[in-house]
Scaffold this motif. Structure first.
Motif, PDB file in Angstrom:
ATOM      1  N   GLY A   1       0.854  -0.782   0.511  1.00 50.94           N
ATOM      2  CA  GLY A   1       0.058   0.006   0.141  1.00 50.94           C
ATOM      3  C   GLY A   1       1.192   0.977   0.500  1.00 50.94           C
ATOM      4  N   ALA A   2       0.002   2.046   0.853  1.00 52.84           N
ATOM      5  CA  ALA A   2       1.340   3.129   0.357  1.00 52.84           C
ATOM      6  C   ALA A   2       2.461   3.602   1.575  1.00 52.84           C
ATOM      7  N   ALA A   3       2.155   2.818   2.689  1.00 54.04           N
ATOM      8  CA  ALA A   3       3.938   2.971   2.936  1.00 54.04           C
ATOM      9  C   ALA A   3       4.704   1.881   2.373  1.00 54.04           C
ATOM     10  N   GLY A   4       3.749   0.855   2.621  1.00 54.67           N
ATOM     11  CA  GLY A   4       4.797  -0.130   1.822  1.00 54.67           C
ATOM     12  C   GLY A   4       5.527   0.076   0.611  1.00 54.67           C
ATOM     13  N   ILE A  49       5.561  -7.810  -1.025  1.00 58.60           N
ATOM     14  CA  ILE A  49       4.486  -8.765  -1.512  1.00 58.60           C
ATOM     15  C   ILE A  49       2.645  -8.240  -0.915  1.00 58.60           C
ATOM     16  N   ASP A  50       1.842  -8.799  -1.533  1.00 58.59           N
ATOM     17  CA  ASP A  50       0.814  -8.265  -1.268  1.00 58.59           C
ATOM     18  C   ASP A  50      -0.533  -9.484  -1.324  1.00 58.59           C
ATOM     19  N   HIS A  51      -1.382  -9.693  -0.909  1.00 55.42           N
ATOM     20  CA  HIS A  51      -2.359 -10.782  -0.555  1.00 55.42           C
ATOM     21  C   HIS A  51      -2.986 -10.407  -2.057  1.00 55.42           C
ATOM     22  N   SER A  57      -8.761   7.123  -2.632  1.00 53.34           N
ATOM     23  CA  SER A  57      -8.614   7.521  -1.686  1.00 53.34           C
ATOM     24  C   SER A  57      -9.186   9.518  -2.508  1.00 53.34           C
ATOM     25  N   GLY A  58      -9.175  10.199  -1.412  1.00 47.18           N
ATOM     26  CA  GLY A  58     -10.131  11.638  -1.361  1.00 47.18           C
ATOM     27  C   GLY A  58     -11.048  11.911  -3.027  1.00 47.18           C
ATOM     28  N   GLY A  59     -11.933  10.712  -2.862  1.00 47.15           N
ATOM     29  CA  GLY A  59     -13.604  10.617  -4.094  1.00 47.15           C
ATOM     30  C   GLY A  59     -12.490  10.464  -5.107  1.00 47.15           C
ATOM     31  N   CYS A  91      -7.294  11.916  -4.825  1.00 50.53           N
ATOM     32  CA  CYS A  91      -5.799  11.204  -3.373  1.00 50.53           C
ATOM     33  C   CYS A  91      -5.743  12.639  -2.967  1.00 50.53           C
ATOM     34  N   ASN A  92      -5.970  12.757  -1.913  1.00 51.59           N
ATOM     35  CA  ASN A  92      -5.226  13.822  -0.976  1.00 51.59           C
ATOM     36  C   ASN A  92      -4.395  13.099  -0.227  1.00 51.59           C
ATOM     37  N   PHE A  93      -3.278  13.421  -1.173  1.00 48.41           N
ATOM     38  CA  PHE A  93      -2.076  12.590  -1.004  1.00 48.41           C
ATOM     39  C   PHE A  93      -0.849  13.078  -0.108  1.00 48.41           C
ATOM     40  N   ALA A 150      -8.650  -5.464   3.424  1.00 50.47           N
ATOM     41  CA  ALA A 150      -7.918  -5.123   4.855  1.00 50.47           C
ATOM     42  C   ALA A 150      -7.458  -7.106   5.693  1.00 50.47           C
ATOM     43  N   THR A 151      -6.801  -6.636   6.458  1.00 44.55           N
ATOM     44  CA  THR A 151      -6.833  -7.372   7.461  1.00 44.55           C
ATOM     45  C   THR A 151      -6.031  -7.421   8.555  1.00 44.55           C
ATOM     46  N   ASP A 152      -5.902  -8.283   9.183  1.00 44.35           N
ATOM     47  CA  ASP A 152      -5.360  -8.110  10.444  1.00 44.35           C
ATOM     48  C   ASP A 152      -3.314  -8.976  11.430  1.00 44.35           C
ATOM     49  N   GLY A 195       3.245   2.906   8.699  1.00 42.29           N
ATOM     50  CA  GLY A 195       2.172   2.852   8.162  1.00 42.29           C
ATOM     51  C   GLY A 195       0.718   3.555   9.394  1.00 42.29           C
ATOM     52  N   GLU A 196      -0.470   2.492   8.880  1.00 41.86           N
ATOM     53  CA  GLU A 196      -1.580   2.875   9.707  1.00 41.86           C
ATOM     54  C   GLU A 196      -1.405   1.250  10.156  1.00 41.86           C
ATOM     55  N   ALA A 197      -1.035   0.725  10.578  1.00 48.16           N
ATOM     56  CA  ALA A 197      -0.911  -0.500  11.037  1.00 48.16           C
ATOM     57  C   ALA A 197      -0.220  -0.377  12.755  1.00 48.16           C
ATOM     58  N   ASN A 255      -2.977  11.514   7.352  1.00 40.52           N
ATOM     59  CA  ASN A 255      -2.302  10.123   7.564  1.00 40.52           C
ATOM     60  C   ASN A 255      -1.734   9.567   5.511  1.00 40.52           C
ATOM     61  N   PHE A 256      -1.760   9.780   4.291  1.00 37.00           N
ATOM     62  CA  PHE A 256      -0.682   9.478   3.565  1.00 37.00           C
ATOM     63  C   PHE A 256       0.294   9.831   4.558  1.00 37.00           C
ATOM     64  N   GLN A 257       0.257  11.463   4.198  1.00 39.13           N
ATOM     65  CA  GLN A 257       1.997  11.572   5.006  1.00 39.13           C
ATOM     66  C   GLN A 257       2.084  10.728   5.588  1.00 39.13           C
TER      67      GLN A 257
HETATM   68  P1  FDA Z   1      -2.843   0.568   3.127  1.00 43.11           P
HETATM   69  O1  FDA Z   1      -4.102   0.195   3.342  1.00 43.11           O
HETATM   70  O2  FDA Z   1      -2.371   0.963   2.030  1.00 43.11           O
HETATM   71  O3  FDA Z   1      -1.656  -1.178   2.203  1.00 43.11           O
HETATM   72  C1  FDA Z   1      -1.937  -1.903   3.459  1.00 43.11           C
HETATM   73  C2  FDA Z   1      -1.637  -3.027   1.917  1.00 43.11           C
HETATM   74  O4  FDA Z   1      -1.336  -4.357   2.926  1.00 43.11           O
HETATM   75  C3  FDA Z   1      -2.316  -3.467   0.970  1.00 43.11           C
HETATM   76  O5  FDA Z   1      -2.465  -3.390  -0.277  1.00 43.11           O
HETATM   77  C4  FDA Z   1      -2.993  -4.147   1.177  1.00 43.11           C
HETATM   78  O6  FDA Z   1      -3.364  -5.829  -0.106  1.00 43.11           O
HETATM   79  C5  FDA Z   1      -2.179  -5.142   2.192  1.00 43.11           C
HETATM   80  N1  FDA Z   1      -2.148  -6.683   3.422  1.00 43.11           N
HETATM   81  C6  FDA Z   1      -3.094  -6.489   3.670  1.00 43.11           C
HETATM   82  N2  FDA Z   1      -3.466  -7.974   4.588  1.00 43.11           N
HETATM   83  C7  FDA Z   1      -2.689  -8.664   3.864  1.00 43.11           C
HETATM   84  C8  FDA Z   1      -1.638  -9.289   4.361  1.00 43.11           C
HETATM   85  N3  FDA Z   1      -2.223 -10.509   5.372  1.00 43.11           N
HETATM   86  N4  FDA Z   1      -1.035 -10.199   3.308  1.00 43.11           N
HETATM   87  C9  FDA Z   1      -0.292  -9.684   2.472  1.00 43.11           C
HETATM   88  N5  FDA Z   1      -0.811  -8.059   2.305  1.00 43.11           N
HETATM   89  C10 FDA Z   1      -1.829  -7.475   3.028  1.00 43.11           C
HETATM   90  N6  FDA Z   1      -5.767   9.149   3.636  1.00 43.11           N
HETATM   91  C11 FDA Z   1      -5.303  10.722   3.327  1.00 43.11           C
HETATM   92  O7  FDA Z   1      -4.076  11.096   3.914  1.00 43.11           O
HETATM   93  N7  FDA Z   1      -5.172  11.349   2.351  1.00 43.11           N
HETATM   94  C12 FDA Z   1      -7.159  10.239   1.407  1.00 43.11           C
HETATM   95  O8  FDA Z   1      -7.376  11.308   0.926  1.00 43.11           O
HETATM   96  C13 FDA Z   1      -7.701   9.735   2.052  1.00 43.11           C
HETATM   97  N8  FDA Z   1      -8.863   8.918   1.706  1.00 43.11           N
HETATM   98  C14 FDA Z   1      -9.304   7.846   2.253  1.00 43.11           C
HETATM   99  C15 FDA Z   1     -10.435   7.437   1.569  1.00 43.11           C
HETATM  100  C16 FDA Z   1     -11.310   6.257   2.432  1.00 43.11           C
HETATM  101  C17 FDA Z   1     -12.019   5.624   1.194  1.00 43.11           C
HETATM  102  C18 FDA Z   1     -10.229   5.350   3.007  1.00 43.11           C
HETATM  103  C19 FDA Z   1     -10.930   3.352   3.431  1.00 43.11           C
HETATM  104  C20 FDA Z   1      -9.286   5.946   3.688  1.00 43.11           C
HETATM  105  C21 FDA Z   1      -8.976   6.438   3.016  1.00 43.11           C
HETATM  106  N9  FDA Z   1      -7.310   7.497   3.467  1.00 43.11           N
HETATM  107  C22 FDA Z   1      -6.649   8.903   3.357  1.00 43.11           C
HETATM  108  C23 FDA Z   1      -6.898   6.634   4.870  1.00 43.11           C
HETATM  109  C24 FDA Z   1      -5.419   6.205   4.214  1.00 43.11           C
HETATM  110  O9  FDA Z   1      -5.685   5.186   2.868  1.00 43.11           O
HETATM  111  C25 FDA Z   1      -4.776   5.127   4.970  1.00 43.11           C
HETATM  112  O10 FDA Z   1      -4.446   5.257   5.659  1.00 43.11           O
HETATM  113  C26 FDA Z   1      -3.380   4.733   4.505  1.00 43.11           C
HETATM  114  O11 FDA Z   1      -3.775   3.557   2.979  1.00 43.11           O
HETATM  115  C27 FDA Z   1      -2.437   3.844   4.820  1.00 43.11           C
HETATM  116  O12 FDA Z   1      -1.691   3.199   4.252  1.00 43.11           O
HETATM  117  P2  FDA Z   1      -0.985   1.727   4.787  1.00 43.11           P
HETATM  118  O13 FDA Z   1       0.464   1.566   3.735  1.00 43.11           O
HETATM  119  O14 FDA Z   1      -0.354   2.172   6.325  1.00 43.11           O
HETATM  120  O15 FDA Z   1      -1.999   1.202   4.580  1.00 43.11           O
END
Ligand code: FDA
Length: 403
Positions: A13-16, A33-35, A46-48, A51-53, A170-172, A374-376, A387-389
């Protein structure tokens, strides 16, 4: 034979992706790696869709955490200007919207393409979709067993995000790995989420669905250092099930079940003072006066709740009645029943306890080689690009120091 890498990043995702690109640019052999079937769905929606990056006004005060100082180091070493420079390097047109929020002008897909290109520059290897079966530490290495073959890596970065929006992957996983290695977890709950009210208590408000107005909303619990208090001036939206809009999403991250939120429906005006001070000179009807300030349907509901007729003359009403109406408008205190949950939440509050991590590198202090970003982890931003920052900054911190 397991494939050998310096760094395995789990979660693209974003952080990875940021972390993988930064580590690879330092010459590390990185596997990402991603599932999921589809890359970075959260960035895409995000951001409709735009992406509000980031937010150019980001400070540590825009984040919630049980350890509020933790985020300072990473945020100061990778700033919104740093990410903006990357966006400019990739010629992505962007615009500032409300209060420092930066969005793509065209599409969030451009941010995904940019991060993919940065990973490609460093020859990052992709494993996607790939299901992880186990993660074990042995000697100074980690072994990741997957359905597409085993991986050996000196360092493992967990970037699997939070629990919000399970239907897009999303997973735990992050929390389970934290538990496996004996790390503390700050209890998780949905954040940036609409608040709901049970049927009977909301019946009278449900017809207001669709009304939006700028309000000031606050909530808070605790005293002194342990206090968690939030106050926001943003738009509120009435819905069939409760309250939404930016004001409510923001306050939801501070709200504790069982406690009220207090909404000022007219933050510019002290309603009771205004009505009482004009009493002598006003022959006007109450409904008409309040109707100048607030939407008609809302006024009708507010007056009804106070037992006031819209055609009552202000001059004829006792001060106490006007004060009660003023309170209902300037200090509307309501106790939500709950929230729309992870299904609708933009983020997950809580997560891996930051007291387990180095604030410089995001490495688990008692498990050298294991990182969380990241968000974890227990750092959650306000609505508005924060959150993206955090994802970029924590990804950069780990990517810059991972062995
Ligand atoms: P992120 O969720 O991005 O990535 C996690 C990755 O891990 C995913 O690719 C997932 O598939 C993978 N994964 C999960 N479980 C796994 C497993 N068991 N095995 C392998 N891979 C696995 N923030 C912001 O700043 N501006 C915005 O505009 C928005 N808008 C927005 C809209 C909506 C609808 C949501 C739900 C969220 C936002 N956010 C946001 C929040 C933002 O998207 C969020 O905080 C970041 O994506 C977090 O980045 P991470 O990389 O931590 O997790």
């Amino acid at each position: 034979m397991a494939k050998q890498y310096d760094v395995a990043v789990i979660g693209a995702g974003a952080a990875g992706m940021m972390c993988a690109a930064v580590a690879a640019a330092r010459g590390k052999r990185v596997v990402l790696i991603d599932h999921a079937e589809k890359l970075a769905e959260k960035i895409r929606i995000s951001g409709g869709g735009r992406c509000n990056f980031t937010n150019i006004n980001t400070t540590p005060a825009n984040f919630l955490s049980q350890n509020p100082h933790f985020c300072k180091s990473a945020l100061s070493r990778y700033t919104p200007q740093d990410f903006l420079a990357l966006v400019k390097k990739h010629r992505i047109s962007h615009q500032e919207k409300h209060r420092g929020q930066l969005f793509c002008k065209d599409s969030a897909e451009q941010i995904i393409a940019m991060l993919k290109a940065e990973c490609a520059d460093g020859d990052v290897t992709w494993r996607m979709p790939c299901k992880i079966e186990a993660l074990e530490q042995f000697d100074d290495n980690f072994l990741i067993s997957t359905d597409t073959g085993d991986i050996e890596a000196t360092s493992v970065v967990i970037a699997t995000g939070g629990l919000s929006i399970p239907k897009i992957g999303a997973t735990d996983f992050g929390y389970r790995i934290a538990e496996q290695f004996g790390l503390k977890i700050v209890e998780t709950r949905p954040g940036l989420v609409p608040l709901t009210f049970d049927g009977p208590s909301w019946e009278a408000f449900a017809p207001l669905a669709g009304i939006a107005l700028e309000v000031e909303v606050e909530t808070g619990t605790g005293k002194g250092k342990g206090a968690v208090k939030g106050k926001f001036r943003e738009d509120l939206l009435f819905t069939h099930r409760g309250l939404s809009g930016p004001a409510i999403l923001q306050i939801s991250s501070y709200w504790q079940p069982g406690t009220p939120i207090v909404v000022n429906l007219l933050p510019e005006l002290d309603v009771a003072d205004e009505l009482i001070s004009t009493k002598g000179t006003q022959k006007k009807q109450l409904g008409n006066v309040v109707g100048q300030w607030l939407p008609a349907r809302l006024v009708e509901r507010l007056l009804q709740a106070q037992g006031l007729a819209p055609d009552a003359r202000i001059a004829d009403l006792p001060d106490a009645k006007l004060r009660a109406l003023g309170d209902a408008i300037n200090r509307w205190a309501i106790v939500p029943t709950g929230s729309e949950g992870y299904r609708k939440a933009e983020v997950t509050l809580g997560g891996v306890d930051t007291r387990e991590l180095s604030q410089q590198s995001m490495m688990v202090t008692k498990v050298p080689g294991l990182y969380f970003i990241g968000e974890a982890i227990d750092v959650t931003g306000w609505l508005g690009g924060y959150n993206f920052q955090w994802a970029w900054a924590s990804g950069f911190a780990a990517g810059s120091s991972v062995a």
